[in-house]
Design a protein around this motif. Sequence first.
Motif, PDB file in Angstrom:
ATOM      1  N   GLN A   1     -12.649   0.059   4.453  1.00  0.00           N
ATOM      2  CA  GLN A   1     -12.026  -1.189   4.918  1.00  0.00           C
ATOM      3  C   GLN A   1     -10.524  -1.012   5.115  1.00  0.00           C
ATOM      4  O   GLN A   1      -9.944  -1.560   6.060  1.00  0.00           O
ATOM      5  CB  GLN A   1     -12.284  -2.320   3.926  1.00  0.00           C
ATOM      6  CG  GLN A   1     -13.701  -2.863   3.944  1.00  0.00           C
ATOM      7  CD  GLN A   1     -13.865  -4.003   2.959  1.00  0.00           C
ATOM      8  OE1 GLN A   1     -13.304  -3.981   1.854  1.00  0.00           O
ATOM      9  NE2 GLN A   1     -14.624  -5.010   3.333  1.00  0.00           N
ATOM     10  N   LEU A   2      -9.901  -0.240   4.229  1.00  0.00           N
ATOM     11  CA  LEU A   2      -8.468   0.015   4.353  1.00  0.00           C
ATOM     12  C   LEU A   2      -8.191   1.122   5.359  1.00  0.00           C
ATOM     13  O   LEU A   2      -7.253   1.032   6.153  1.00  0.00           O
ATOM     14  CB  LEU A   2      -7.887   0.392   2.986  1.00  0.00           C
ATOM     15  CG  LEU A   2      -7.916  -0.701   1.911  1.00  0.00           C
ATOM     16  CD1 LEU A   2      -7.486  -0.133   0.570  1.00  0.00           C
ATOM     17  CD2 LEU A   2      -7.016  -1.862   2.294  1.00  0.00           C
ATOM     18  N   ASP A   3      -9.000   2.181   5.324  1.00  0.00           N
ATOM     19  CA  ASP A   3      -8.772   3.311   6.225  1.00  0.00           C
ATOM     20  C   ASP A   3      -8.908   2.895   7.689  1.00  0.00           C
ATOM     21  O   ASP A   3      -8.168   3.402   8.544  1.00  0.00           O
ATOM     22  CB  ASP A   3      -9.767   4.436   5.928  1.00  0.00           C
ATOM     23  CG  ASP A   3      -9.555   5.057   4.554  1.00  0.00           C
ATOM     24  OD1 ASP A   3      -8.459   4.854   3.982  1.00  0.00           O
ATOM     25  OD2 ASP A   3     -10.482   5.710   4.047  1.00  0.00           O
ATOM     26  N   TYR A   4      -9.853   1.990   7.968  1.00  0.00           N
ATOM     27  CA  TYR A   4     -10.045   1.502   9.341  1.00  0.00           C
ATOM     28  C   TYR A   4      -9.204   0.250   9.616  1.00  0.00           C
ATOM     29  O   TYR A   4      -9.327  -0.353  10.672  1.00  0.00           O
ATOM     30  CB  TYR A   4     -11.526   1.169   9.581  1.00  0.00           C
ATOM     31  CG  TYR A   4     -12.433   2.383   9.644  1.00  0.00           C
ATOM     32  CD1 TYR A   4     -12.271   3.355  10.628  1.00  0.00           C
ATOM     33  CD2 TYR A   4     -13.472   2.537   8.736  1.00  0.00           C
ATOM     34  CE1 TYR A   4     -13.113   4.455  10.695  1.00  0.00           C
ATOM     35  CE2 TYR A   4     -14.326   3.632   8.796  1.00  0.00           C
ATOM     36  CZ  TYR A   4     -14.138   4.581   9.776  1.00  0.00           C
ATOM     37  OH  TYR A   4     -14.990   5.665   9.846  1.00  0.00           O
TER      38      TYR A   4
ATOM     39  N   THR B   1      -5.378  -4.181  -0.881  1.00  0.00           N
ATOM     40  CA  THR B   1      -6.415  -3.700  -1.797  1.00  0.00           C
ATOM     41  C   THR B   1      -7.015  -4.870  -2.568  1.00  0.00           C
ATOM     42  O   THR B   1      -6.471  -5.984  -2.575  1.00  0.00           O
ATOM     43  CB  THR B   1      -5.837  -2.697  -2.801  1.00  0.00           C
ATOM     44  OG1 THR B   1      -4.962  -3.393  -3.707  1.00  0.00           O
ATOM     45  CG2 THR B   1      -5.058  -1.585  -2.098  1.00  0.00           C
ATOM     46  N   ASN B   2      -8.128  -4.604  -3.254  1.00  0.00           N
ATOM     47  CA  ASN B   2      -8.770  -5.652  -4.057  1.00  0.00           C
ATOM     48  C   ASN B   2      -7.823  -6.225  -5.105  1.00  0.00           C
ATOM     49  O   ASN B   2      -7.756  -7.440  -5.298  1.00  0.00           O
ATOM     50  CB  ASN B   2     -10.015  -5.098  -4.750  1.00  0.00           C
ATOM     51  CG  ASN B   2     -11.143  -4.820  -3.786  1.00  0.00           C
ATOM     52  OD1 ASN B   2     -11.033  -5.054  -2.587  1.00  0.00           O
ATOM     53  ND2 ASN B   2     -12.251  -4.305  -4.297  1.00  0.00           N
ATOM     54  N   ASP B   3      -7.096  -5.349  -5.787  1.00  0.00           N
ATOM     55  CA  ASP B   3      -6.195  -5.830  -6.839  1.00  0.00           C
ATOM     56  C   ASP B   3      -5.026  -6.622  -6.254  1.00  0.00           C
ATOM     57  O   ASP B   3      -4.566  -7.599  -6.865  1.00  0.00           O
ATOM     58  CB  ASP B   3      -5.674  -4.654  -7.663  1.00  0.00           C
ATOM     59  CG  ASP B   3      -6.727  -4.091  -8.605  1.00  0.00           C
ATOM     60  OD1 ASP B   3      -7.774  -4.750  -8.799  1.00  0.00           O
ATOM     61  OD2 ASP B   3      -6.509  -2.997  -9.156  1.00  0.00           O
TER      62      ASP B   3
ATOM     63  N   LYS C   1     -12.845   1.679  -7.179  1.00  0.00           N
ATOM     64  CA  LYS C   1     -13.405   1.530  -5.832  1.00  0.00           C
ATOM     65  C   LYS C   1     -13.249   2.854  -5.085  1.00  0.00           C
ATOM     66  O   LYS C   1     -12.131   3.288  -4.793  1.00  0.00           O
ATOM     67  CB  LYS C   1     -12.706   0.399  -5.081  1.00  0.00           C
ATOM     68  CG  LYS C   1     -13.347   0.089  -3.728  1.00  0.00           C
ATOM     69  CD  LYS C   1     -12.749  -1.165  -3.113  1.00  0.00           C
ATOM     70  CE  LYS C   1     -13.305  -1.438  -1.725  1.00  0.00           C
ATOM     71  NZ  LYS C   1     -14.759  -1.669  -1.720  1.00  0.00           N
ATOM     72  N   HIS C   2     -14.370   3.466  -4.763  1.00  0.00           N
ATOM     73  CA  HIS C   2     -14.342   4.791  -4.140  1.00  0.00           C
ATOM     74  C   HIS C   2     -14.455   4.725  -2.618  1.00  0.00           C
ATOM     75  O   HIS C   2     -13.999   5.632  -1.920  1.00  0.00           O
ATOM     76  CB  HIS C   2     -15.465   5.660  -4.707  1.00  0.00           C
ATOM     77  CG  HIS C   2     -15.425   5.783  -6.205  1.00  0.00           C
ATOM     78  ND1 HIS C   2     -14.349   6.328  -6.870  1.00  0.00           N
ATOM     79  CD2 HIS C   2     -16.318   5.412  -7.170  1.00  0.00           C
ATOM     80  CE1 HIS C   2     -14.575   6.307  -8.171  1.00  0.00           C
ATOM     81  NE2 HIS C   2     -15.759   5.751  -8.379  1.00  0.00           N
TER      82      HIS C   2
END
Length: 306
Positions: free
Chosen positions: A208-211, A217-219, A203-204
């Motif tokens: 969603q995480l940065d903001y 995370t997805n995992d 996932k590049h």
Amino acid sequence: MPTEKRFKQQIQNGRMIEDESEMTEGYKKALKATLKVSADTELMSAPAYYEQSMNAPTLDARASCVSVIQDELGHGHIAYRLLEDLGEDREELIYEREPHEFRNTYGFDQHLDTFAELVSAHGMFDRAGMVLLSDIEENTSYAPWKRALRKVGKEEQFHLRHGETWMRRLSNKSDKTKGLVQDAVDWMFPMGIEWFGLPDDQKHNTDQLDYRIKGKTNDELRQEWMSHTVPLANDLGLDVPAHYDEEADEYVLEYDAPVAFDAENKDWRFEEPIGWDDVLDRWRDRGPANEKYVNLLQAGEIKVGV
């Protein structure tokens, strides 16, 4: 307005966002994309659940199933209402898009053919939705969504209890009904694994995480889902292709995901590994029930009286 880099730093330091005037364009774009997936998934679960709800074996079961549908429609409208605050047209999103333009998760593009599939979807797909939304409620930087999800979370707990209770009842009733639950779990479990998206190492886009629209995370979300569904399956005597690895302290799959899926027959071809690009293509092409379910909604043909 700060630069995107500075804005992301502020968000990571705990800044909460109340309305559009406080957002950068990057934040707004990422938030809207996440809200659309959430809104579409909640909305499209209603027609997916509808037919088998009408086939529930008891009046009480039908009443509970209808209540789930009403909740899901309400949850969808909450997310669409938030999208309106960001400049989207709710009526257009619901009634004027083509079926393939909806962005619901792929599980709700499948036909549910038995009551066992319906309650297994309540127990497994609603669990996936709750894992995602619980993370957002706990961690999101968008304050209006955080507040709205308090109500959603309580109602999703009911969906889970209903689904898991009926999965247990059917599994304990007879070999035949247990077999129907096993058949449902056979195709729903791998779909739940896909539900959370690309593996972290592929996932590049990390907006969603940065903001801080979500926190995990997805995992991490996938592990959280398996930590509930694998023990449930074990408890009910159902087979799933995953187990807990004590040495690794995590749940591991017993196949090399992702694998090919025969959507018409709801059959996973575990001997045919594919790439995540192939999965993304399948999602974009939508599933076999997509057009039917969108048409049911847009035509107003879902009647949820008991």
